[in-house]
Design a protein around this motif. Structure first.
Motif, PDB file in Angstrom:
ATOM      1  N   ILE A  93       1.355   0.227 -13.004  1.00  0.00           N
ATOM      2  CA  ILE A  93       0.946   1.253 -11.943  1.00  0.00           C
ATOM      3  C   ILE A  93       1.888   1.817 -11.270  1.00  0.00           C
ATOM      4  O   ILE A  93       2.884   1.124 -10.765  1.00  0.00           O
ATOM      5  N   ARG A  94       1.846   3.121 -11.686  1.00  0.00           N
ATOM      6  CA  ARG A  94       2.770   3.908 -10.648  1.00  0.00           C
ATOM      7  C   ARG A  94       2.057   4.822  -9.294  1.00  0.00           C
ATOM      8  O   ARG A  94       1.115   5.570  -9.665  1.00  0.00           O
ATOM      9  N   SER A  99      -9.762   3.710  -3.049  1.00  0.00           N
ATOM     10  CA  SER A  99      -9.867   3.529  -2.026  1.00  0.00           C
ATOM     11  C   SER A  99      -8.590   3.626  -0.904  1.00  0.00           C
ATOM     12  O   SER A  99      -7.647   2.703  -1.449  1.00  0.00           O
ATOM     13  N   ALA A 100      -8.421   3.870   0.301  1.00  0.00           N
ATOM     14  CA  ALA A 100      -7.029   3.944   0.949  1.00  0.00           C
ATOM     15  C   ALA A 100      -7.433   3.672   2.672  1.00  0.00           C
ATOM     16  O   ALA A 100      -8.241   4.359   2.855  1.00  0.00           O
ATOM     17  N   GLN A 101      -6.741   2.871   3.024  1.00  0.00           N
ATOM     18  CA  GLN A 101      -7.129   2.414   4.508  1.00  0.00           C
ATOM     19  C   GLN A 101      -5.432   2.255   5.114  1.00  0.00           C
ATOM     20  O   GLN A 101      -4.746   1.334   4.758  1.00  0.00           O
ATOM     21  N   TYR A 124      -0.494   2.787   4.094  1.00  0.00           N
ATOM     22  CA  TYR A 124      -1.856   2.619   3.541  1.00  0.00           C
ATOM     23  C   TYR A 124      -1.917   1.263   2.452  1.00  0.00           C
ATOM     24  O   TYR A 124      -0.847   1.039   1.829  1.00  0.00           O
ATOM     25  N   ASN A 125      -2.950   0.517   2.643  1.00  0.00           N
ATOM     26  CA  ASN A 125      -3.248  -0.121   1.403  1.00  0.00           C
ATOM     27  C   ASN A 125      -4.236   0.654   0.656  1.00  0.00           C
ATOM     28  O   ASN A 125      -5.368   1.305   0.954  1.00  0.00           O
ATOM     29  N   ILE A 126      -3.671   0.744  -0.432  1.00  0.00           N
ATOM     30  CA  ILE A 126      -4.555   1.466  -1.675  1.00  0.00           C
ATOM     31  C   ILE A 126      -5.334   0.529  -2.482  1.00  0.00           C
ATOM     32  O   ILE A 126      -4.510  -0.543  -3.116  1.00  0.00           O
ATOM     33  N   THR A 177     -14.059  -5.308 -13.205  1.00  0.00           N
ATOM     34  CA  THR A 177     -13.301  -6.408 -14.196  1.00  0.00           C
ATOM     35  C   THR A 177     -11.898  -6.420 -13.793  1.00  0.00           C
ATOM     36  O   THR A 177     -11.014  -7.379 -14.298  1.00  0.00           O
ATOM     37  N   ASP A 178     -11.472  -5.678 -12.698  1.00  0.00           N
ATOM     38  CA  ASP A 178      -9.943  -5.974 -12.089  1.00  0.00           C
ATOM     39  C   ASP A 178     -10.041  -5.056 -10.857  1.00  0.00           C
ATOM     40  O   ASP A 178     -10.667  -4.164 -10.463  1.00  0.00           O
ATOM     41  N   GLN A 179      -9.199  -5.922  -9.959  1.00  0.00           N
ATOM     42  CA  GLN A 179      -9.012  -5.319  -8.502  1.00  0.00           C
ATOM     43  C   GLN A 179      -7.541  -5.420  -8.244  1.00  0.00           C
ATOM     44  O   GLN A 179      -7.172  -6.594  -8.055  1.00  0.00           O
ATOM     45  N   GLN A 180      -7.026  -4.487  -7.657  1.00  0.00           N
ATOM     46  CA  GLN A 180      -5.559  -4.606  -7.218  1.00  0.00           C
ATOM     47  C   GLN A 180      -5.273  -3.750  -6.033  1.00  0.00           C
ATOM     48  O   GLN A 180      -5.943  -2.553  -5.924  1.00  0.00           O
ATOM     49  N   GLU A 181      -4.387  -4.278  -5.202  1.00  0.00           N
ATOM     50  CA  GLU A 181      -4.423  -3.600  -4.017  1.00  0.00           C
ATOM     51  C   GLU A 181      -2.638  -3.348  -3.727  1.00  0.00           C
ATOM     52  O   GLU A 181      -1.989  -4.363  -3.868  1.00  0.00           O
ATOM     53  N   LEU A 182      -2.184  -2.228  -3.400  1.00  0.00           N
ATOM     54  CA  LEU A 182      -0.795  -1.863  -3.333  1.00  0.00           C
ATOM     55  C   LEU A 182      -0.676  -1.070  -2.093  1.00  0.00           C
ATOM     56  O   LEU A 182      -1.479  -0.465  -1.518  1.00  0.00           O
TER      57      LEU A 182
END
Length: 934
Positions: free
Chosen positions: A168-169, A196-198, A241-243, A255-260
Motif C-alpha cells: 500500500i502506498r 475513510s479518514a479521521q 489522519y487514520n486512514i 475480507t481485509d481491513q487495514q489502518e494507516l
C-alpha cells in the motif's frame, strides 16, 4: 480480516559461534524480542574498549531460536506470514523444513509460510550477525548500537482472508486535497474498497466521508478526496489522519481491513530552500547513529521515540539525519506525531565503483540499492519521511551514484534525494538528480561550517577567527567573483589524502567541474563537534549490556596524574566553552540567507570513534547541565534573533554598533513585530529602546534596526549584556560584552619581567623581589600551544588520523579552568571557564606541562587537557623562590598589548604583584624551575 498470533515470550536458545549448525536439544532459553547481549547470554566479554562502550556479553556468530506455536482451527488454511520487525541475517525453518532467508538490516523480515494445518508447529529462526552483505555503518558498529544478535520489535504470525491488500502506498496531492492510494489486490475476484479518514491528534477534528471504489485484482490506484478543509501536516502543525481501508466481497463481507497513518503535506526543494506546504522552512537537524546505551539496540515502541524526539524538539530540532542507518517504524510514527523531518541513509560508508573498476563488488551494490527500495516501501507512507541519502562520505563513480538517484526517483517521487552526506569531500559536485546537497565545503576555501579537524584543514572561523557575530556563509555558497563570471582556481585532479571513517585514505580526486554555484538547497553536514570532558558520574548510569569501561580508564588516567579532584570542574568548564562555540556555530548558520539548514553532530554525546563527548545531552539524551533547552532555543529555533557586531571587547566610552535581524520560519506571527532591546550592567539599564518592523508575507529574513550606542565610561572592567526580545513571543537573545577602562603606556611598568630564567632573575628572587616570568611561547619546548576553542570531536581519533596523513596533530585542549577567586583577578574579573576576554590572550600563549612537578603545586589558570593525555597544563602559575616570589605566564605580552583585554590582563597581573596579596604558597627550588621551563 488480518489476525495475528503474538510470538513474544520465551524461545529456546542455542549459541553457535563457530557455525556448526543446530545441536539438539537446545541448551538454554531467552525472552524475545531482545538480544543475546541484553539477556546476558554466552560468555562474558573480556575485551575492554577504550574508543567506545564495551558490550559486556558481545556474541558474534549464529544464534538459533525456536518455539512451538498452536494454530487454532479458525486460522488453519489461511494465508500466513511470519513478521520479524528488526533483526540481522535470518534463515527460517518451519517444522524442520527450510523456508528461506532474509538479509535486510533496516526493514522487517517477512516470510510467506505454507498454509498451516491446525495444531502445533515449530518455528526455528537462525540469526547471524557476521558476514553482512555490506561493510555497513552505524547499524552494526561497536561505536553506536553495537553488533547485537537477536530479534527486536514485533514478532508475529499474520493471517489473511481470501482477499488482501499489499504494497500500500499513500501519496499526497496538496493542491487537490486528495490522497492517492496505490496497492496490490491479492484476490480471485473483483471487490470493493471502502476508504475513510479521521483526524486524531489535533485540536481541530476532521472526519472525511467514506468513499467506495470498485477494484480489480492486481495493481490499482484510487484518489480519495479529503476536502478543502483538510488538515495539513507540518512541523508546526503535525496533523494526522487514520486512514482505514476495508475490502468487501460481493455480499458485503469484510475480507481485509487495514489502518494507516497519513499526513497531507508537500515537502519540496524550491530554489535554495525547502518548503513545507508552500512555506519555506529551515532544517535544524540532528545527526543520529541509533545510540541507546541501556539496551544496545534501537527501541521499537512509539512512546520511547516520542520521548526521545520530544527532547530534541525541546532544543529546537525539527530534522533528523540518520547516519548510515534507518530507524524502526516507531521512530517515523513518533516523528509524524511531533513534526520532525526524517532522513534515513543507506548503510554504506565507502566507494561506489563501476563494473570495470578494480575491487568492484556488484553484490554489495545490489544489496545496498535493494535496501533503499525496502526502506521506501516499508516507511515511505509516513509524512515525516521526506528525505533520503545514499550513504555517508561516499567516493567513487559520480555517474553510478547519479544513476541510483535516478532510479529511486522513478520508483518513489514522494521523497527528496541526495547523493550522500559529504560525498567526495574535497571535490564535491552536484549531480543531475540531486534534490539537495549536503556537505562541508565547495572547494578548499569555500567553507560553510565553523569547525573542522586538523587533518581536514583549513579550520573554521569558530576555531580561528576573532570572536564576532559577523560571519555568515553566503559568500561561500555564492561567491561574488563567480557571480561576475570569473572562474576560481580548480583544485581537482590527481590523488588526494582524506579522512576516511576513522582512518586515512588516498583517493583519486576524479574529474571535477571546478568552482560552481549550487542551484538546490544546501545543508551543512555534521556541524559543531565541540568536545567536552567526560562526566565520570555518568558511569553508574550504564546498567544495561553496555558498560562505560572507557570512562573508567579515562578516570584512572586522570587520577594517575594527580588530577582526579578536578574532574568535575573539567567537565563543567569545558562544557561552558563548548556551549559558546555551539552558539556561534548555529548563529552563523541562521545568519546565512543562502543556506537551507544544518545537521548538527550532535545534540547528544557519541559513544564511539574514540569517545566523542560532543553533546549538551549525554548518550542517554539526558541534560549534562550545561544549558537549558529554553536558552538553547534562543539560538536554535524556527525564529532566531541575531545581532551583528564585530567584536565582544570594547574600550570605555567606545561606540557600540550592531545590526539586529530576525531569521524567521515560524507561521502565524503578526504582520508587525516590536523589538525591545536593553543594554544592562549589574542589573542596571544603560540604554534601552523599542523598534517596530513590518513583516511582508513570505519574508524569512527581516532586517529590524541598527543600534548605535555610546558605551559608558568605566573605571574597572565590566560585563554588560545586550538583551533582545520580540514582544509577545518567546523569541529572545542575549550577548555578553566586556568594557575596559582606557589604559595607555606599559602595563608592566615597575615589574621585573624576564623572558627566561636568567641569573639576573634568580638574583632578584634571592633578594626577595617579585619577578614575572613571561617566556616567549615559541621558545618553549615543554608546553602546549595556546588554543581558545575546545577540541574537535575527540583527540585520540584525530591525532591518529593526522599522524597517518603526516599532518599537524590537533592541539587537543578544552579551554581553561580558572581560580577566579584568586586576587590576581582583582582587575580582571572572570568566570571559572573560558570567555571572550581570554581569546586573544590564550591565542598568543602556551601552557607549560607540569606533569613532573610536585603535585601540590597547582596553577592559578589551568588549561584543560583531553582525556588521552591528561597533562597538567599551566597557563598561569606562581611560587616563592628563595626570598622572592615568582609569577609564570608564557604569554606574548607585545601582541596582546594591542587589545583592551590584553592590557587589562597585564595590568591585573602587575597590580597583584605589587600588592601584599602576592604571597605564593608553594616554594619551588631553582632546579624545579629549570626542569619545568625549558
Amino acid at each position: 480480516m488480518q489476525t495475528k498470533i503474538n510470538l513474544e515470550g520465551e524461545w529456546k536458545l542455542q549459541l553457535d559461534e563457530t557455525k556448526q549448525g543446530l545441536t539438539l536439544p537446545f541448551t538454554d532459553v531467552i525472552t524475545l524480542p531482545g538480544t543475546t547481549s541484553y539477556a546476558r547470554k554466552g560468555p562474558k566479554n573480556e575485551e575492554v574498549l577504550v574508543s567506545a562502550l564495551t558490550d559486556e556479553y558481545l556474541f558474534e556468530g549464529q544464534v538459533w531460536f525456536a518455539r512451538e506455536v498452536f494454530i487454532p482451527d479458525e486460522l488453519a488454511g489461511k494465508a500466513c506470514y511470519l513478521f520479524l520487525e528488526r533483526t540481522r541475517l535470518t534463515t527460517l525453518w518451519l517444522d524442520n523444513t527450510e523456508i528461506g532467508s532474509r538479509n535486510s538490516l533496516n526493514t522487517p523480515h517477512i516470510y510467506e509460510l505454507p498454509k498451516l494445518q491446525a495444531g502445533i508447529h515449530t518455528i526455528t529462526v537462525r540469526v547471524d550477525n557476521t558476514d553482512y552483505p555490506t561493510k555497513g555503518g552505524h547499524l552494526t558498529s561497536q561505536d553506536t548500537q553495537t553488533n547485537w544478535n537477536g530479534i527486536t520489535g514485533r514478532m508475529e504470525l499474520q493471517f489473511y482472508g481470501e482477499s488482501q491488500l499489499t504494497n500500500i502506498r499513500l501519496e499526497s496531492n496538496l493542491a487537490a486535497r486528495t490522497v492517492r492510494i496505490t496497492a496490490t489486490l491479492d484476490s480471485n475476484c473483483e471487490t470493493t474498497l471502502a476508504v475513510s479518514a479521521q483526524s486524531f491528534n489535533s485540536e481541530e477534528t476532521h472526519a472525511v466521508d467514506e468513499g467506495e471504489f470498485p477494484v480489480s485484482p492486481g495493481l490499482f490506484s484510487v484518489d480519495y478526496v479529503l476536502g478543502q478543509n483538510a488538515l495539513l501536516w507540518s512541523e508546526g502543525a503535525p496533523n494526522l489522519y487514520n486512514i482505514t481501508l476495508v475490502l468487501k466481497d460481493r455480499d458485503g463481507h469484510i475480507t481485509d481491513q487495514q489502518e494507516l497513518i497519513f499526513g497531507l503535506k508537500e515537502f519540496r526543494a524550491e530554489g535554495d530552500k525547502f518548503t513545507i506546504n508552500g512555506e519555506k522552512t529551515f532544517l535544524r537537524g540532528k545527526h543520529d547513529g541509533l545510540i541507546f546505551p541501556l539496551t544496545g539496540y534501537a527501541p521499537t515502541d512509539v512512546e520511547e521515540w516520542v520521548r526521545i524526539l520530544g527532547i530534541s524538539k525541546s532544543y529546537g530540532i525539527n530534522h533528523y539525519r540518520f547516519h548510515t542507518c534507518c530507524p524502526p517504524e516507531a521512530a517515523f510514527t513518533a516523528a509524524d506525531m511531533l513534526g520532525i523531518y526524517m532522513q534515513p541513509e543507506l548503510p554504506f560508508w565507502g566507494t561506489i565503483t563501476e563494473k570495470t573498476d578494480d575491487g568492484h563488488n556488484q553484490a554489495e551494490q545490489d544489496y545496498l540499492i535493494s535496501e533503499g527500495y525496502a526502506i521506501l516501501q516499508a516507511f515511505g507512507n509516513h509524512p515525516s519521511f521526506v528525505m533520503m541519502s545514499l550513504g555517508n562520505e561516499l567516493w567513487g563513480s559520480k555517474a553510478k551514484i547519479d544513476s541510483f538517484l535516478k532510479d529511486y526517483k522513478a520508483f518513489d517521487k514522494r521523497i527528496l534525494y541526495t547523493q550522500g552526506s559529504n560525498n567526495h569531500q574535497w571535490v564535491p559536485e552536484i549531480l543531475e538528480h540531486d534534490d539537495f546537497f549536503s556537505g562541508v565545503r565547495f572547494s578548499r576555501e569555500r567553507l560553510f561550517r565553523g569547525s573542522y579537524a586538523m587533518c581536514d584543514a583549513p579550520l573554521g572561523h569558530v576555531q580561528t577567527a576573532l570572536p564576532s557575530t559577523m560571519k555568515d556563509y553566503d559568500d561561500q555558497i555564492v561567491p561574488l567573483d563567480l557571480l561576475n563570471g570569473e572562474k576560481m582556481e580548480d583544485t581537482a585532479g590527481g590523488e588526494i589524502q582524506i579522512q576516511y571513517g576513522t582512518e586515512a585514505k588516498t583517493v583519486k580526486a576524479d574529474e571535477a567541474s571546478g568552482e560552481w554555484i549550487p542551484h538546490i538547497p544546501v545543508v551543512s553536514h555534521e556541524i559543531g563537534q565541540y568536545a567536552t570532558y567526560p562526566n565520570f558520574e555518568e558511569i553508574e548510569k550504564y546498567n544495561g549490556p553496555l558498560k562505560a569501561e572507557n570512562f573508567k580508564i579515562f578516570r584512572e588516567r586522570l587520577e594517575s596524574n594527580g588530577l582526579g579532584h578536578l574532574a568535575a570542574k573539567y567537565f563543567e568548564c569545558s562544557g561552558q566553552l563548548a556551549v559558546a562555540c555551539y552558539k556561534e556555530e548555529l548563529e552563523a548558520a541562521f545568519r546565512s540567507r543562502r543556506l537551507a539548514g544544518f545537521q548538527l553532530l550532535d545534540l547528544q554525546d557519541f559513544s564511539g570513534q574514540g569517545t566523542a563527548l560532543v553533546g549538551v545531552l549525554d548518550a542517554f539524551m539526558d541534560s549534562k547541565g550545561m544549558i537549558s533547552p529554553e536558552e538553547w532555543r534562543t539560538f536554535c529555533n524556527d525564529a532566531v534573533l541575531l545581532a551583528r557586531f564585530p567584536k565582544y571587547n570594547y574600550v570605555s566610552g567606545e561606540p557600540f554598533d550592531a545590526h539586529v535581524e530576525l531569521s524567521c520560519f515560524r507561521s502565524g506571527l503578526q504582520d508587525t513585530l516590536e523589538l525591545r532591546w536593553e543594554l544592562t550592567v549589574d542589573n542596571g539599564i544603560l540604554a534601552e529602546g523599542t523598534t517596530e518592523v513590518n513583516v511582508p508575507a513570505g519574508t524569512n529574513y527581516i532586517d529590524i534596526c541598527d543600534l548605535e550606542i555610546t558605551l559608558p565610561v568605566v573605571d574597572r572592567m565590566s560585563t554588560i549584556v545586550l538583551s533582545l526580545s520580540i514582544q509577545g513571543t518567546d523569541i529572545r537573545k542575549s550577548y555578553d560584552l566586556w568594557i575596559y577602562p582606557e589604559k595607555s603606556g606599559n602595563m608592566l611598568e615597575g615589574i621585573h619581567v624576564f623572558d627566561k630564567l636568567s641569573s639576573d632573575a634568580f638574583a632578584l628572587l634571592e633578594q626577595g623581589e617579585s619577578v614575572l616570568l613571561m617566556p616567549k611561547p615559541e621558545t618553549l619546548q615543554n608546553a602546549v600551544e595556546g588554543y581558545y576553542c575546545t577540541d574537535f570531536w575527540c583527540y585520540p581519533m584525530f591525532r591518529s588520523i593526522s599522524e597517518s596523513m603526516n599532518r599537524p596533530v590537533p592541539v587537543g585542549t578544552m579551554g581553561l579552568l580558572i581560580d577566579n577567586s584568586h586576587p590576581v583577578f582583582h582587575e580582571f574579573p572572570t568566570e571559572e571557564y573560558s570567555t571572550y576576554p581570554w581569546w586573544n590572550i590564550v591565542q598568543h600563549s602556551k601552557s607549560i606541562i607540569m606533569d613532573e612537578a610536585d603535585r601540590s603545586w597547582n596553577p592559578v589558570v589551568q588549561t584543560i587537557d583531553n582525556f588521552e593525555r591528561n597533562h597538567k597544563l599551566s597557563f598561569l602559575v606562581e611560587c616563592s623562590v628563595g626570598a622572592g616570589n615568582l609569577l609564570v605566564c608564557a604569554l606574548d605580552a607585545d601582541k596582546v598589548s594591542d587589545t583592551p583585554e590584553g592590557r587589562q590582563f597585564l595590568s591585573s597581573l602587575a597590580g597583584y604583584m605589587k600588592s601584599a596579596a602576592f604571597k605564593p604558597q608553594y616554594k619551588a627550588t631553582v632546579n624545579e624551575l629549570l626542569e619545568l621551563i625549558k
